[in-house]
Motif scaffolding. Structure first.
Motif, mmCIF file in Angstrom:
data_model
loop_
_atom_site.group_PDB
_atom_site.id
_atom_site.type_symbol
_atom_site.label_atom_id
_atom_site.label_comp_id
_atom_site.label_asym_id
_atom_site.label_seq_id
_atom_site.Cartn_x
_atom_site.Cartn_y
_atom_site.Cartn_z
ATOM 1 N N ILE A 1 -32.046 17.474 35.169
ATOM 2 C CA ILE A 1 -32.191 17.421 36.626
ATOM 3 C C ILE A 1 -30.840 17.227 37.296
ATOM 4 O O ILE A 1 -30.484 17.938 38.241
ATOM 5 C CB ILE A 1 -33.171 16.301 37.043
ATOM 6 C CG1 ILE A 1 -34.604 16.678 36.644
ATOM 7 C CG2 ILE A 1 -33.070 16.001 38.539
ATOM 8 C CD1 ILE A 1 -35.604 15.538 36.757
ATOM 9 N N PHE A 2 -30.052 16.255 36.794
ATOM 10 C CA PHE A 2 -28.813 15.895 37.478
ATOM 11 C C PHE A 2 -27.587 16.707 37.048
ATOM 12 O O PHE A 2 -26.481 16.446 37.529
ATOM 13 C CB PHE A 2 -28.570 14.388 37.378
ATOM 14 C CG PHE A 2 -29.549 13.632 38.220
ATOM 15 C CD1 PHE A 2 -29.448 13.624 39.599
ATOM 16 C CD2 PHE A 2 -30.622 12.983 37.632
ATOM 17 C CE1 PHE A 2 -30.372 12.966 40.391
ATOM 18 C CE2 PHE A 2 -31.556 12.307 38.413
ATOM 19 C CZ PHE A 2 -31.431 12.297 39.797
ATOM 20 N N THR A 3 -27.787 17.697 36.173
ATOM 21 C CA THR A 3 -26.684 18.619 35.866
ATOM 22 C C THR A 3 -26.974 20.035 36.339
ATOM 23 O O THR A 3 -26.040 20.798 36.572
ATOM 24 C CB THR A 3 -26.359 18.650 34.359
ATOM 25 O OG1 THR A 3 -27.526 19.000 33.628
ATOM 26 C CG2 THR A 3 -25.814 17.314 33.893
ATOM 27 N N GLU B 1 -24.286 4.902 34.591
ATOM 28 C CA GLU B 1 -23.065 5.704 34.495
ATOM 29 C C GLU B 1 -23.051 6.813 35.544
ATOM 30 O O GLU B 1 -22.015 7.085 36.151
ATOM 31 C CB GLU B 1 -22.931 6.288 33.091
ATOM 32 C CG GLU B 1 -22.581 5.248 32.048
ATOM 33 C CD GLU B 1 -22.645 5.773 30.619
ATOM 34 O OE1 GLU B 1 -23.050 6.940 30.407
ATOM 35 O OE2 GLU B 1 -22.303 5.002 29.701
ATOM 36 N N THR B 2 -24.202 7.429 35.768
ATOM 37 C CA THR B 2 -24.297 8.503 36.757
ATOM 38 C C THR B 2 -24.062 7.967 38.158
ATOM 39 O O THR B 2 -23.292 8.545 38.936
ATOM 40 C CB THR B 2 -25.672 9.200 36.664
ATOM 41 O OG1 THR B 2 -25.815 9.738 35.346
ATOM 42 C CG2 THR B 2 -25.812 10.319 37.680
ATOM 43 N N VAL B 3 -24.690 6.852 38.490
ATOM 44 C CA VAL B 3 -24.500 6.249 39.806
ATOM 45 C C VAL B 3 -23.060 5.770 39.955
ATOM 46 O O VAL B 3 -22.454 5.910 41.017
ATOM 47 C CB VAL B 3 -25.520 5.116 40.044
ATOM 48 C CG1 VAL B 3 -25.195 4.331 41.311
ATOM 49 C CG2 VAL B 3 -26.935 5.688 40.126
ATOM 50 N N LEU C 1 -27.627 11.697 44.551
ATOM 51 C CA LEU C 1 -28.979 11.399 45.040
ATOM 52 C C LEU C 1 -29.762 10.465 44.130
ATOM 53 O O LEU C 1 -30.799 9.942 44.532
ATOM 54 C CB LEU C 1 -29.760 12.698 45.259
ATOM 55 C CG LEU C 1 -29.195 13.614 46.344
ATOM 56 C CD1 LEU C 1 -30.003 14.897 46.433
ATOM 57 C CD2 LEU C 1 -29.148 12.903 47.686
ATOM 58 N N LEU C 2 -29.282 10.229 42.920
ATOM 59 C CA LEU C 2 -30.019 9.362 41.992
ATOM 60 C C LEU C 2 -30.223 7.967 42.584
ATOM 61 O O LEU C 2 -31.307 7.397 42.476
ATOM 62 C CB LEU C 2 -29.300 9.271 40.648
ATOM 63 C CG LEU C 2 -29.922 8.377 39.580
ATOM 64 C CD1 LEU C 2 -31.392 8.716 39.325
ATOM 65 C CD2 LEU C 2 -29.136 8.471 38.288
ATOM 66 N N SER C 3 -29.223 7.433 43.224
ATOM 67 C CA SER C 3 -29.329 6.075 43.771
ATOM 68 C C SER C 3 -30.251 5.989 44.985
ATOM 69 O O SER C 3 -30.617 4.901 45.405
ATOM 70 C CB SER C 3 -27.949 5.535 44.134
ATOM 71 O OG SER C 3 -27.376 6.310 45.157
#
Length: 132
Positions: A31-33, A71-73, A40-42
């Motif tokens: 989803i996030f790649t 790590e993404t956030v 938008l994850l946060s």
């Protein structure tokens, strides 16, 4: 075509929350790649409780999913925003640390406290703080 960067509708947020709850790390990475901007994850919250993906992954002890979310956030936000995300409360005032500690997920508790400075002194709406 670039990654989606506009606010997500509730159905899309709920999909992300459910993936975190289930510990579906491959789906979240996809989803996030390929679909959604990591920024938008946060912002994703479950509609009924205001719980984040971090709440869900932490409560269920999905340590690698918790690590990925953090790590993404971290990469997509400032240190101040990351700290706010780590200590974000849901509608009952619980943080991800509350849920991890209440469910006995010690490895998640250690990660949140030792590496991300989660605040164990935040009290929920019932006056309870984390059991460490």
């Amino acid at each position: 075509m670039g990654l989606h960067s506009e606010p997500l509708d509730q159905e899309d947020q709920d999909t992300i929350i459910l993936d975190a709850r289930a510990g579906d790390l491959d789906s979240l990475k996809d989803i996030f790649t390929t679909l959604v901007s990591p920024e938008l994850l946060s912002t994703c919250k479950e509609s009924e409780s205001d719980s984040t993906a971090l709440h869900m992954a932490a409560a269920n002890g999905h340590i690698e999913t918790v690590r990925y979310i953090l790590e993404t956030v971290s990469r997509a936000n400032s240190a101040e925003d990351l700290k706010a995300f780590v200590n974000e409360v849901n509608k009952t005032g619980n943080t991800a640390l509350h849920w991890a500690s209440l469910n006995g997920k010690l490895d998640v508790v250690k990660l949140l406290c030792d590496e991300y400075e989660a605040d164990p002194f935040i009290r929920n709406k019932f006056g309870t703080r984390c059991y460490l």
